[in-house]
Design a protein around this motif. Structure first.
Motif, short mmCIF file in Angstrom:
data_model
loop_
_atom_site.label_atom_id
_atom_site.label_comp_id
_atom_site.label_asym_id
_atom_site.label_seq_id
_atom_site.Cartn_x
_atom_site.Cartn_y
_atom_site.Cartn_z
N GLY A 62 -4.88 5.34 4.98
CA GLY A 62 -5.37 6.89 5.79
C GLY A 62 -4.11 7.87 5.81
N SER A 63 -4.29 8.54 6.89
CA SER A 63 -3.35 9.84 6.88
C SER A 63 -1.83 9.22 7.25
CB SER A 63 -3.70 10.73 7.84
OG SER A 63 -3.88 10.34 9.14
N GLY A 64 -2.00 7.77 7.71
CA GLY A 64 -0.66 7.21 8.29
C GLY A 64 0.20 7.18 7.20
N VAL A 65 -0.19 7.06 5.96
CA VAL A 65 0.60 6.78 4.81
C VAL A 65 1.58 8.05 4.52
CG1 VAL A 65 -0.95 8.06 2.88
CG2 VAL A 65 0.89 6.07 2.14
N LEU A 66 1.28 9.20 5.06
CA LEU A 66 2.03 10.45 4.71
C LEU A 66 3.29 10.46 5.51
CD1 LEU A 66 -1.14 12.95 4.71
CD2 LEU A 66 0.03 11.95 2.79
N SER A 67 3.28 9.57 6.48
CA SER A 67 4.50 9.57 7.50
C SER A 67 5.59 8.74 7.17
CB SER A 67 4.09 9.57 8.89
OG SER A 67 3.56 8.12 9.22
N LEU A 68 5.36 7.85 6.11
CA LEU A 68 6.09 6.50 5.69
C LEU A 68 7.34 6.96 5.24
CD1 LEU A 68 3.34 4.24 4.42
CD2 LEU A 68 4.42 4.03 6.66
N ALA A 69 7.66 8.17 4.41
CA ALA A 69 8.80 8.58 3.74
C ALA A 69 9.62 8.81 4.93
CB ALA A 69 8.56 9.69 2.86
N TRP A 70 9.24 9.44 5.98
CA TRP A 70 10.13 9.91 7.18
C TRP A 70 10.60 8.60 7.70
CZ3 TRP A 70 9.72 8.70 12.30
CH2 TRP A 70 10.64 9.69 13.05
N ALA A 71 9.40 7.60 8.14
CA ALA A 71 9.84 6.25 8.57
C ALA A 71 10.84 5.56 8.00
CB ALA A 71 8.59 5.49 8.80
N ILE A 72 10.74 5.41 6.78
CA ILE A 72 11.90 4.98 5.89
C ILE A 72 13.03 5.47 6.15
CG2 ILE A 72 12.56 3.94 3.55
CD1 ILE A 72 9.67 3.51 3.08
N GLY A 73 12.95 6.86 6.01
CA GLY A 73 14.23 7.76 6.27
C GLY A 73 14.96 7.42 7.52
N GLN A 74 14.40 6.98 8.70
CA GLN A 74 14.93 6.48 10.07
C GLN A 74 15.43 5.28 9.89
OE1 GLN A 74 14.89 9.44 11.87
NE2 GLN A 74 13.51 9.97 9.75
N LEU A 75 15.15 4.45 9.13
CA LEU A 75 15.45 3.02 8.96
C LEU A 75 16.59 2.70 7.68
CD1 LEU A 75 12.20 1.48 9.92
CD2 LEU A 75 13.98 1.62 11.37
N GLY A 76 16.08 3.56 6.79
CA GLY A 76 17.08 3.00 5.44
C GLY A 76 16.46 2.32 4.38
N TRP A 77 17.18 2.20 3.20
CA TRP A 77 16.49 1.35 2.19
C TRP A 77 16.47 -0.25 2.41
CZ3 TRP A 77 13.84 3.42 -1.07
CH2 TRP A 77 14.21 4.81 -1.77
N VAL A 78 17.43 -0.59 3.52
CA VAL A 78 17.36 -2.03 3.80
C VAL A 78 16.20 -2.33 4.90
CG1 VAL A 78 18.41 -4.17 4.85
CG2 VAL A 78 19.74 -2.34 3.19
N ALA A 79 16.26 -1.75 5.90
CA ALA A 79 15.51 -2.07 6.96
C ALA A 79 14.10 -1.38 6.75
CB ALA A 79 16.05 -1.38 8.49
N GLY A 80 13.77 -0.29 6.29
CA GLY A 80 12.44 0.24 5.76
C GLY A 80 11.55 -0.50 5.13
N PRO A 81 11.83 -0.84 4.02
CA PRO A 81 10.96 -1.65 3.39
C PRO A 81 10.90 -3.24 4.14
CG PRO A 81 12.33 -0.63 1.64
CD PRO A 81 12.68 -0.28 2.83
N ALA A 82 11.76 -3.60 4.65
CA ALA A 82 11.79 -5.06 5.47
C ALA A 82 10.65 -4.73 6.38
CB ALA A 82 13.01 -5.21 5.87
N VAL A 83 10.74 -3.73 7.27
CA VAL A 83 10.02 -3.58 8.26
C VAL A 83 8.55 -3.44 7.74
CG1 VAL A 83 9.20 -2.07 10.36
CG2 VAL A 83 11.52 -2.70 9.95
#
Length: 435
Positions: A62-83
């Protein structure tokens, strides 16, 4: 919201209709009845692992997919995909537990639970039932508010995209979102009067098409931006302290957790999806576990692509909503299509998610005042080809609910903050222990 008040056959296939089918099944004998009816006297279910997977994917993406780039931006390339991977595993595990609660007792012959609250009533008692009921319905109210905000922001984005195209990207193009929330609310008042809206067969197909439309557009634009940048942006740890304060870093990271959790949440309707699966063998729980594995794996892959590509395109400057944060300005017509698809999807999704709450309140009122004409009476409204039955209590209660959620949405017009909050409360462990 005690055991007799919550969730007992509050969906349209329950109550008198189910009882009538059960009597019919018994009257025609077990052999004859088994051809048309399941062991509970209801019409034979025909769902499979693939149809259940399709329903789950439709509900989750749903619309939650649109915020995932921002979410990964807060966590970074390591923690973002891992979370993201962690939440997919937790979703699969808790969904497997919840699927075991579809039947009370033996997984092939036990009594069926048709809804989430039926499963809660069968396995828990007392304050636990009331707590689960409160959390489910509170989450539904929150989803209604979140969808109103998201839809209005998408409608606003269409207007702003056209404004930027005509007046240039430096023009602020300030436009209020309030009129668009009112428009969405008026549409929901109309659609909420349609009985059994969640049972309309083409609704899931349309929602799936819209979901994949705007998600694919977001993914495609991200790929194009990465090519234009001639490289991948972002860092291993996400937005750095210095660009934000340490407190902001912690707060943003926790909010990113909430955004990712919101993107995976579908426990509210898992039991209802499982109730469409045909009777054993194999058991509905085994089929649902396989369907959950397929759908969660597919969803995670899609989320990884959309979220990571959005972060790769914008790095730490990734917008909170990939299609309305105006990291992209052109082609404006493609952004218009994507945001229109979001609005169409959310119009239907709002109604589907609110049906359990609507039905619960209406059933409670009918049990409390069974002789009231206002609550139980229906008015025949002639339409083009067939009659439409209007219930005054349904008109009043559902309209009041839509108005209330719309007013609250006007006070909380912050997509990312609301999404994070809903993800936090919605990912509360949903599975009662199977008996």
């Amino acid at each position: 919201m005690g055991e007799n008040g919550v969730g007992k056959n509050y969906y349209p296939q329950g109550g008198a209709a189910a009882a009538a089918m059960e009597v019919s099944s018994v009257e025609h004998g077990q052999a004859g009845g088994s051809k048309c009816y399941d062991d509970d006297g209801r019409l034979k279910r025909t769902g499979t692992m693939w149809t259940a997977s399709a329903h789950i994917i439709t509900a989750v993406i749903g619309s939650g997919v649109l915020s995932l780039a921002w979410a990964i931006g807060q966590l970074g390339w390591v923690a973002g995909p891992a979370v993201m991977l962690l939440f997919s595993l937790v979703t699969y595990y808790t969904s497997s537990l919840l699927s075991d609660c579809y039947r009370y007792g033996d997984e092939t012959t036990g009594k069926r639970n048709y809804t989430y609250m039926d499963a809660v009533n069968a396995n828990l008692s007392g304050i636990k039932v009331q707590l689960c009921g409160f959390l489910q319905y509170a989450n539904i109210v929150g989803v209604a508010i979140g969808y109103t905000i998201a839809a209005s922001i998408s409608m606003l984005a269409i207007k702003r995209a056209n404004c930027f195209h005509v007046k240039g990207h430096v023009n602020p193009c300030h436009i209020s979102s309030t009129p668009y929330m009112v428009i969405f609310g008026v549409a929901q008042i109309f659609f909420s009067q349609i009985p059994d809206f969640d049972q309309i067969s083409w609704l899931s197909i349309l929602a799936a098409i819209m979901s994949f439309t705007y998600s694919t557009i977001g993914l495609g634009l991200g790929i194009v931006q990465v090519v234009a940048n001639k490289g991948v942006k972002g860092s291993l740890t996400g937005i750095s302290i210095g660009a934000v304060t340490p407190i902001d870093k912690v707060w943003r990271s926790l909010q990113a957790f909430g955004d990712i959790a919101f993107a995976y949440s579908y426990s509210l309707i898992l039991i209802e999806i499982q109730d469409t699966i045909r009777a054993p063998p194999p058991s509905e729980a085994k089929v649902m576990r396989r369907a959950t594995l397929v759908s969660v794996a597919t969803t995670t892959l899609f989320y990884m692509l959309c979220g990571c590509m959005g972060y790769a395109a914008f790095g730490d400057d990734a917008p909170g909503n990939l299609l309305t944060g105006f990291g992209f300005y052109e082609p404006f017509w493609l952004l218009d299509i994507a945001n229109a698809a979001i609005v169409v999807h959310l119009v239907g999704a709002y109604q589907v998610y609110c049906q359990p709450l609507f039905a619960f309140v209406e059933k409670w009122a009918q049990q409390r005042w069974p002789k009231s004409g206002f609550i139980t009476g229906e008015i025949q409204v002639p339409l083009v080809s067939s009659g439409f039955k209007l219930n005054l209590f349904r008109l009043t209660w559902r309209s009041a609910f839509v108005v209330a959620t719309t007013v609250v949405s006007m006070l909380l017009p912050f997509f990312n903050d609301v999404v994070g909050f809903l993800g936090a409360i919605g990912f509360w462990p949903p599975a009662p222990s199977p008996g």
